[in-house]
Design a protein around this motif. Structure first.
Motif, PDB file in Angstrom:
ATOM      1  N   HIS A 119      -9.915   8.386   6.688  1.00 51.32           N
ATOM      2  CA  HIS A 119      -9.062   7.514   7.637  1.00 51.32           C
ATOM      3  C   HIS A 119      -7.896   6.848   6.881  1.00 51.32           C
ATOM      4  CE1 HIS A 119      -8.008   4.339  10.109  1.00 51.32           C
ATOM      5  NE2 HIS A 119      -8.177   3.401   9.258  1.00 51.32           N
ATOM      6  N   ASN A 120      -8.123   6.536   5.587  1.00 48.15           N
ATOM      7  CA  ASN A 120      -7.327   5.674   5.034  1.00 48.15           C
ATOM      8  C   ASN A 120      -5.899   6.349   4.857  1.00 48.15           C
ATOM      9  OD1 ASN A 120     -10.079   4.724   3.609  1.00 48.15           O
ATOM     10  ND2 ASN A 120      -8.725   3.121   3.966  1.00 48.15           N
ATOM     11  N   ILE A 121      -5.894   7.783   4.468  1.00 52.72           N
ATOM     12  CA  ILE A 121      -4.957   8.624   4.044  1.00 52.72           C
ATOM     13  C   ILE A 121      -4.069   9.199   5.476  1.00 52.72           C
ATOM     14  CG2 ILE A 121      -4.135  10.852   3.153  1.00 52.72           C
ATOM     15  CD1 ILE A 121      -6.007  10.120   0.981  1.00 52.72           C
ATOM     16  N   LYS A 122      -5.011   9.531   6.359  1.00 54.39           N
ATOM     17  CA  LYS A 122      -4.631  10.255   7.426  1.00 54.39           C
ATOM     18  C   LYS A 122      -3.878   9.216   8.590  1.00 54.39           C
ATOM     19  CE  LYS A 122      -7.337  14.361   7.654  1.00 54.39           C
ATOM     20  NZ  LYS A 122      -8.265  15.116   8.419  1.00 54.39           N
ATOM     21  N   LYS A 123      -4.276   7.883   8.441  1.00 55.77           N
ATOM     22  CA  LYS A 123      -3.983   7.073   9.524  1.00 55.77           C
ATOM     23  C   LYS A 123      -3.001   5.840   9.347  1.00 55.77           C
ATOM     24  CE  LYS A 123      -7.381   8.412  12.955  1.00 55.77           C
ATOM     25  NZ  LYS A 123      -8.442   7.880  13.731  1.00 55.77           N
ATOM     26  N   GLU A 124      -3.171   5.412   8.033  1.00 55.97           N
ATOM     27  CA  GLU A 124      -2.675   4.245   7.658  1.00 55.97           C
ATOM     28  C   GLU A 124      -0.874   4.751   6.813  1.00 55.97           C
ATOM     29  OE1 GLU A 124      -4.482   1.395   4.781  1.00 55.97           O
ATOM     30  OE2 GLU A 124      -6.271   1.974   5.777  1.00 55.97           O
ATOM     31  N   ASN A 125      -0.295   3.634   6.895  1.00 64.60           N
ATOM     32  CA  ASN A 125       0.796   3.731   6.260  1.00 64.60           C
ATOM     33  C   ASN A 125       0.865   3.929   4.549  1.00 64.60           C
ATOM     34  OD1 ASN A 125       3.148   2.837   4.601  1.00 64.60           O
ATOM     35  ND2 ASN A 125       4.179   2.451   6.426  1.00 64.60           N
ATOM     36  N   ILE A 126       1.042   5.108   3.964  1.00 68.28           N
ATOM     37  CA  ILE A 126       0.580   5.591   2.746  1.00 68.28           C
ATOM     38  C   ILE A 126       1.249   4.555   1.711  1.00 68.28           C
ATOM     39  CG2 ILE A 126       2.330   7.132   2.505  1.00 68.28           C
ATOM     40  CD1 ILE A 126      -1.303   7.646   1.547  1.00 68.28           C
ATOM     41  N   LYS A 127       2.478   4.005   1.884  1.00 70.56           N
ATOM     42  CA  LYS A 127       2.975   3.175   1.007  1.00 70.56           C
ATOM     43  C   LYS A 127       1.988   1.912   0.713  1.00 70.56           C
ATOM     44  CE  LYS A 127       7.728   4.982   1.216  1.00 70.56           C
ATOM     45  NZ  LYS A 127       9.159   4.667   1.709  1.00 70.56           N
ATOM     46  N   ASP A 128       1.700   1.399   2.076  1.00 66.08           N
ATOM     47  CA  ASP A 128       0.882  -0.063   2.147  1.00 66.08           C
ATOM     48  C   ASP A 128      -0.367   0.422   1.370  1.00 66.08           C
ATOM     49  OD1 ASP A 128       0.465  -2.492   3.067  1.00 66.08           O
ATOM     50  OD2 ASP A 128      -0.978  -1.571   4.270  1.00 66.08           O
ATOM     51  N   PHE A 129      -1.028   1.669   2.048  1.00 69.09           N
ATOM     52  CA  PHE A 129      -2.156   1.797   1.228  1.00 69.09           C
ATOM     53  C   PHE A 129      -2.196   2.031  -0.348  1.00 69.09           C
ATOM     54  CE2 PHE A 129      -5.174   5.581   0.213  1.00 69.09           C
ATOM     55  CZ  PHE A 129      -6.364   4.939   0.271  1.00 69.09           C
ATOM     56  N   SER A 130      -1.171   2.533  -0.906  1.00 74.38           N
ATOM     57  CA  SER A 130      -0.857   2.827  -2.102  1.00 74.38           C
ATOM     58  C   SER A 130      -0.691   1.218  -2.678  1.00 74.38           C
ATOM     59  CB  SER A 130       0.491   3.464  -2.596  1.00 74.38           C
ATOM     60  OG  SER A 130       0.453   4.781  -2.017  1.00 74.38           O
ATOM     61  N   ARG A 131       0.040   0.524  -2.075  1.00 73.24           N
ATOM     62  CA  ARG A 131      -0.106  -1.230  -2.998  1.00 73.24           C
ATOM     63  C   ARG A 131      -1.236  -1.609  -2.780  1.00 73.24           C
ATOM     64  NH1 ARG A 131       4.621  -0.915   0.943  1.00 73.24           N
ATOM     65  NH2 ARG A 131       6.516  -0.369  -0.217  1.00 73.24           N
ATOM     66  N   THR A 132      -2.096  -1.476  -1.708  1.00 74.39           N
ATOM     67  CA  THR A 132      -3.378  -2.004  -1.709  1.00 74.39           C
ATOM     68  C   THR A 132      -4.269  -1.548  -2.908  1.00 74.39           C
ATOM     69  OG1 THR A 132      -3.397  -2.107   0.769  1.00 74.39           O
ATOM     70  CG2 THR A 132      -5.378  -2.188  -0.206  1.00 74.39           C
ATOM     71  N   LEU A 133      -4.321  -0.244  -3.182  1.00 73.60           N
ATOM     72  CA  LEU A 133      -5.011   0.562  -4.158  1.00 73.60           C
ATOM     73  C   LEU A 133      -4.401   0.021  -5.530  1.00 73.60           C
ATOM     74  CD1 LEU A 133      -4.968   4.296  -3.498  1.00 73.60           C
ATOM     75  CD2 LEU A 133      -6.846   2.982  -3.325  1.00 73.60           C
ATOM     76  N   GLY A 134      -3.304  -0.319  -5.796  1.00 71.28           N
ATOM     77  CA  GLY A 134      -2.676  -0.847  -6.984  1.00 71.28           C
ATOM     78  C   GLY A 134      -3.177  -2.261  -7.299  1.00 71.28           C
ATOM     79  N   LEU A 135      -3.359  -3.228  -6.121  1.00 69.95           N
ATOM     80  CA  LEU A 135      -4.015  -4.466  -6.275  1.00 69.95           C
ATOM     81  C   LEU A 135      -5.609  -4.430  -6.735  1.00 69.95           C
ATOM     82  CD1 LEU A 135      -2.367  -6.262  -3.083  1.00 69.95           C
ATOM     83  CD2 LEU A 135      -1.779  -6.625  -5.287  1.00 69.95           C
ATOM     84  N   LEU A 136      -6.325  -3.211  -6.109  1.00 73.94           N
ATOM     85  CA  LEU A 136      -7.676  -3.244  -6.366  1.00 73.94           C
ATOM     86  C   LEU A 136      -8.059  -2.537  -7.809  1.00 73.94           C
ATOM     87  CD1 LEU A 136      -8.871  -2.728  -2.737  1.00 73.94           C
ATOM     88  CD2 LEU A 136      -8.821  -4.613  -4.118  1.00 73.94           C
ATOM     89  N   TYR A 137      -7.405  -1.653  -8.220  1.00 72.51           N
ATOM     90  CA  TYR A 137      -7.901  -0.575  -9.255  1.00 72.51           C
ATOM     91  C   TYR A 137      -6.591  -0.261 -10.270  1.00 72.51           C
ATOM     92  CZ  TYR A 137     -11.176   0.200  -5.767  1.00 72.51           C
ATOM     93  OH  TYR A 137     -12.089  -0.007  -4.827  1.00 72.51           O
ATOM     94  N   ASP A 138      -7.104  -0.253 -11.431  1.00 73.24           N
ATOM     95  CA  ASP A 138      -6.209   0.344 -12.651  1.00 73.24           C
ATOM     96  C   ASP A 138      -5.918   2.032 -12.738  1.00 73.24           C
ATOM     97  OD1 ASP A 138      -5.908  -2.478 -13.718  1.00 73.24           O
ATOM     98  OD2 ASP A 138      -8.038  -2.093 -14.056  1.00 73.24           O
ATOM     99  N   TYR A 139      -6.993   2.379 -12.392  1.00 73.91           N
ATOM    100  CA  TYR A 139      -7.064   4.024 -12.448  1.00 73.91           C
ATOM    101  C   TYR A 139      -7.132   4.525 -10.957  1.00 73.91           C
ATOM    102  CZ  TYR A 139      -6.451   4.623 -17.409  1.00 73.91           C
ATOM    103  OH  TYR A 139      -5.908   4.736 -18.656  1.00 73.91           O
TER     104      TYR A 139
END
Length: 301
Positions: free
Chosen positions: A72-92
């Motif tokens: 769901h995260n990749i198919k329905k969310e704004n991928i740039k916003d999803f990417s920024r969220t990943l960056g806040l949570l994870y290093d790798y």
């Protein structure tokens, strides 16, 4: 050699000396106790061997990680916003994705180190792990679909190492746009007719259908059936070993018609194949890449 903050989006990211350094480091690096890093496995595509090889390495190195299987995260969310969220949570972020552009966007906007475990275009972890054995050989035959993600990756890396490649594939799959990006085209031969060589060779093969793929079975099998690895091929070529990117499909039944896979079962189970060793090499490569990515680890010897 140090891979600190180095993305692995596709096989073009690695230079020749980096590949050789990684291969040489496989048997020389010891497990280190490091890493207060936050790690995420983003699994959009089905997997058995690559994901479990990665998890095996994380457990070996006592690293904590999170697995996200939600498409769901990749198919329905704004991928740039999803990417920024990943960056806040994870290093790798270790990702298996259907889309190479999504991997590039995540690497650009997340700020995390992104490693491509598999995408529709490339399979760098598989190709680099197989290079452990392939890079010492003089002649490699590729059998099947030229546009396979594994074939693209292994062609890129073998061409960097100046190894002779013969691609045995239906003309409809030949990709000249891709070949223009390759560094040493003099070492590559593409043919629809088998070229007999007196040299010992290795055969590299990939599954005809990706996991979850359901369309165009019949048409694709008709195109590729003459490029199957069978007893006839064993008699024609001086084959040392056969590499295969698993899984391998057995006989496929569609509309009451039986179709055979890319490699005959008796050969798949023979001494020409050594898939367990391929899996172990994949584990070693992932471990080495992670250790070389540690900020304070600048020397491999």
């Amino acid at each position: 050699m140090n891979f600190y903050n180095k993305h692995l989006l596709n096989d073009f990211n690695f230079k020749k000396y980096e590949i050789l350094s990684l291969l040489e480091s496989v048997n020389k690096l010891n497990c280190l106790s490091f890493f207060n890093k936050k790690i995420c496995i983003l699994n959009e595509k089905q997997s058995l061997r690559t994901i479990n090889s990665l998890i095996n390495v994380f457990n070996l190195l006592n690293l904590k990680f999170t697995v996200i299987n939600n498409k769901h995260n990749i198919k329905k969310e704004n991928i740039k916003d999803f990417s920024r969220t990943l960056g806040l949570l994870y290093d790798y972020v270790f990702i298996r994705s259907n889309n190479d552009n999504i991997i590039k966007i995540i690497s650009k906007f997340s700020g995390s180190v992104v490693i491509n475990l598999l995408s529709n275009g490339f399979h760098p972890i598989q190709s680099i792990s197989d290079l452990n054995i392939l890079y010492k050989k003089k002649l490699i035959y590729l059998f099947g679909d030229f546009n396979s993600n594994v074939f693209r990756s292994i062609i890129i890396n073998l061409s960097k190492l100046n190894i002779n490649i013969i691609i045995f594939s239906p003309k409809i799959y030949w990709n000249f746009i891709f070949l223009k990006k390759i560094f040493n085209k003099k070492k590559i031969i593409i043919t629809e007719k088998i070229i007999i060589s007196k040299k010992n060779c290795l055969i590299y093969n990939d599954v005809w259908f990706s996991m979850g793929e359901t369309s165009n079975f019949i048409n694709k099998i008709k195109l590729l059936i003459n490029f199957q690895i069978n007893k006839k091929i064993l008699k024609i070529l001086k084959i040392e070993k056969i590499f295969h990117c698993l899984p391998c499909f057995k006989n496929i039944k569609i509309k009451k018609i039986n179709f055979e896979s890319e490699i005959k079962e008796n050969i798949f189970e023979s001494n020409f194949t050594f898939f367990e060793k391929q899996i172990n090499k994949k584990i070693s490569i992932i471990k080495s890449y992670i250790i070389l990515g540690e900020k304070n680890f600048f020397k491999i010897f």
